[in-house]
Write an enzyme that holds these catalytic residues in place. Sequence first.
Site, PDB file in Angstrom:
ATOM      1  N   GLU A 188       4.089   5.212  -6.052  1.00 19.58           N
ATOM      2  CA  GLU A 188       3.186   4.175  -6.579  1.00 19.58           C
ATOM      3  C   GLU A 188       1.731   4.629  -6.686  1.00 19.58           C
ATOM      4  O   GLU A 188       0.866   4.209  -5.916  1.00 19.58           O
ATOM      5  CB  GLU A 188       3.296   2.930  -5.701  1.00 19.58           C
ATOM      6  CG  GLU A 188       4.712   2.383  -5.670  1.00 19.58           C
ATOM      7  CD  GLU A 188       4.895   1.227  -4.702  1.00 19.58           C
ATOM      8  OE1 GLU A 188       4.031   1.029  -3.834  1.00 19.58           O
ATOM      9  OE2 GLU A 188       5.912   0.530  -4.811  1.00 19.58           O
ATOM     10  N   GLU A 376      12.857   1.037  -6.826  1.00 18.78           N
ATOM     11  CA  GLU A 376      12.750   0.050  -5.745  1.00 18.78           C
ATOM     12  C   GLU A 376      12.995  -1.312  -6.335  1.00 18.78           C
ATOM     13  O   GLU A 376      12.291  -1.733  -7.261  1.00 18.78           O
ATOM     14  CB  GLU A 376      11.358   0.065  -5.094  1.00 18.78           C
ATOM     15  CG  GLU A 376      11.087   1.282  -4.251  1.00 18.78           C
ATOM     16  CD  GLU A 376       9.731   1.245  -3.541  1.00 18.78           C
ATOM     17  OE1 GLU A 376       9.231   0.151  -3.217  1.00 18.78           O
ATOM     18  OE2 GLU A 376       9.177   2.332  -3.331  1.00 18.78           O
TER      19      GLU A 376
HETATM   20  C1  BG6 Z   1       6.617  -0.720  -1.904  1.00 15.69           C
HETATM   21  C2  BG6 Z   1       6.430   0.485  -1.018  1.00 15.69           C
HETATM   22  O1  BG6 Z   1       5.478  -1.008  -2.617  1.00 15.69           O
HETATM   23  O2  BG6 Z   1       6.915  -1.909  -1.249  1.00 15.69           O
HETATM   24  C3  BG6 Z   1       7.325   0.496   0.205  1.00 15.69           C
HETATM   25  O3  BG6 Z   1       6.697   1.648  -1.757  1.00 15.69           O
HETATM   26  C4  BG6 Z   1       7.365  -0.879   0.830  1.00 15.69           C
HETATM   27  O4  BG6 Z   1       6.887   1.480   1.114  1.00 15.69           O
HETATM   28  C5  BG6 Z   1       7.885  -1.847  -0.226  1.00 15.69           C
HETATM   29  O5  BG6 Z   1       8.113  -0.951   1.996  1.00 15.69           O
HETATM   30  C6  BG6 Z   1       8.085  -3.252   0.289  1.00 15.69           C
HETATM   31  O6  BG6 Z   1       6.931  -3.689   0.921  1.00 15.69           O
HETATM   32  P1  BG6 Z   1       6.967  -4.281   2.387  1.00 15.69           P
HETATM   33  O7  BG6 Z   1       5.554  -4.460   2.768  1.00 15.69           O
HETATM   34  O8  BG6 Z   1       7.716  -5.551   2.284  1.00 15.69           O
HETATM   35  O9  BG6 Z   1       7.670  -3.281   3.220  1.00 15.69           O
END
Ligand code: BG6
Length: 478
Positions: A188, A376
């Site tokens: 990101e 993701e």
């Molecule tokens: C993404 C990141 O933006 O969001 C991850 O790459 C992160 O590292 C994921 O875990 C979800 O966010 P969070 O804060 O719910 O873990």
Amino acid sequence: MIKYNSKEFPKDFLWGGAVTATQTEGNWDVDGKGVTPPDLIAYEEGKTQNDLMSTEEIKAAIEDKENYYPRRYAIDFYHTYPQDIALLKELGIKSFRTSINWGRLFPNGDEEQPNEKGLEFYDNLIDELIKNEIEPVITISHFEMPVNLSTKYKGWYSREVIDFYMRYCEVLFKHFKGRVKYWVPFDEMNLIHRESFSQFGMPSDLVENNLENKLIALHHKLLASSLATKLAHDIDKKNKVAAMILTNYAYPASSSPEDVLAAQRNNQFENYYLDVLVRGKYPGTMLRLIEEQGFNIGYQSEDDAIFENGKADFISVSYYGNRTVSAESIKNWPNPAIDNPHVKKNAFDWLEDPIGLRYTLNKIYDQYQLPIFLMELGTGIHDKVEDGKVHDHNRIKFFEENLQQLKQTIYDGVPIMGCLTWGPIDIVSNASAQMSKRYGFIYVDIDDHGKGTGKRIKKDSFEWFQNVIKTNGKDIKI
Ligand code: BG6
């Protein structure tokens, strides 16, 4: 002869899951590993990291024995990876994305040679994935810059850090040649609206946290990403390197031309990263912003050729919804988001917007015409264990709705390489350092304070997703 788009997921679709080193491995000071920013974030109930740290605060956190620092321990994947990979294999995944922790290989970042113990761990992990016929996807840096590069060199603010990063990349590309094909130079790239220390490693007392300094640091990261892409290709032409962003595209708050223009402006700024990494050039809107603000981002004459020669092979995105902006709110770029009454939010106030996924992927493909790897996808949920089971029907619904839109996107003609769900096994949250913000199909019995047996439990969604993969998404209806 006309050839219509497929209504099905492609045969070689990379179903899988994604995590990071620091949210899973724990063992922060084992086998010579150096300290990295995520090791310094303590858990505080209800608190999201503000991501500013001074050199004093860094030092104090390293020495702190009072508070609980979840990512120092995480889910102990450093030791449990063989059993966890066996579970993921049972889930049926074809592909697994994790990061290599830069601090395990180069504890201070500026050493000449890598730490052998660190390499040995990733050798074993990657071999275990390959043995299980799971394609490794490696993020080279996911918030894991050795903290010494922050305190001694001011992190990515310093152009010199590019050389240390390239030394690290060269070790990776040579050492894992033939074993790893998919590389993500940085997670990101476009998180500048939020982060300063974890993304850029800039201590707040050494570098003022303002937009000009972040754009300087970003310029250095963009150069590093392009140089790494070229090096990966030089070392093995089979390597495929991503340009990766978190999607921050915007909907206009209304149909007024002013709001529509504001959304377009947001999207042009967000495309700045892809424009550089895919097309090899800074976009006009960013050049205008830099000039109007009177910024000096340290652009040198040789940088044109670096961007031109290091173009990405595919685009990778993480998707957690889209922003909404107005003519007024865009003035706050890079933080212009306002509420959208048409989009749902989860228990943690994060967006859930399946249609936005289709919009986003189409938009990116329309513009760049490169294959897209969704790296993701997920939503945080407060899971409950009842009689040893987790009935997470909300997670099944979330994925069903999103995968329907993903299938629609494929039918729209967008080449999607794969879909990695975020945290297929529960891991520590990044923003809030919680364990109770869970994403997995596999429950891990650890709480926000690090208490628990560490036992793994298959949630109801495990079997559901297993069937999705087994049937290659045949039952996902569009
Ligand atoms: C993404 C990141 O933006 O969001 C991850 O790459 C992160 O590292 C994921 O875990 C979800 O966010 P969070 O804060 O719910 O873990």
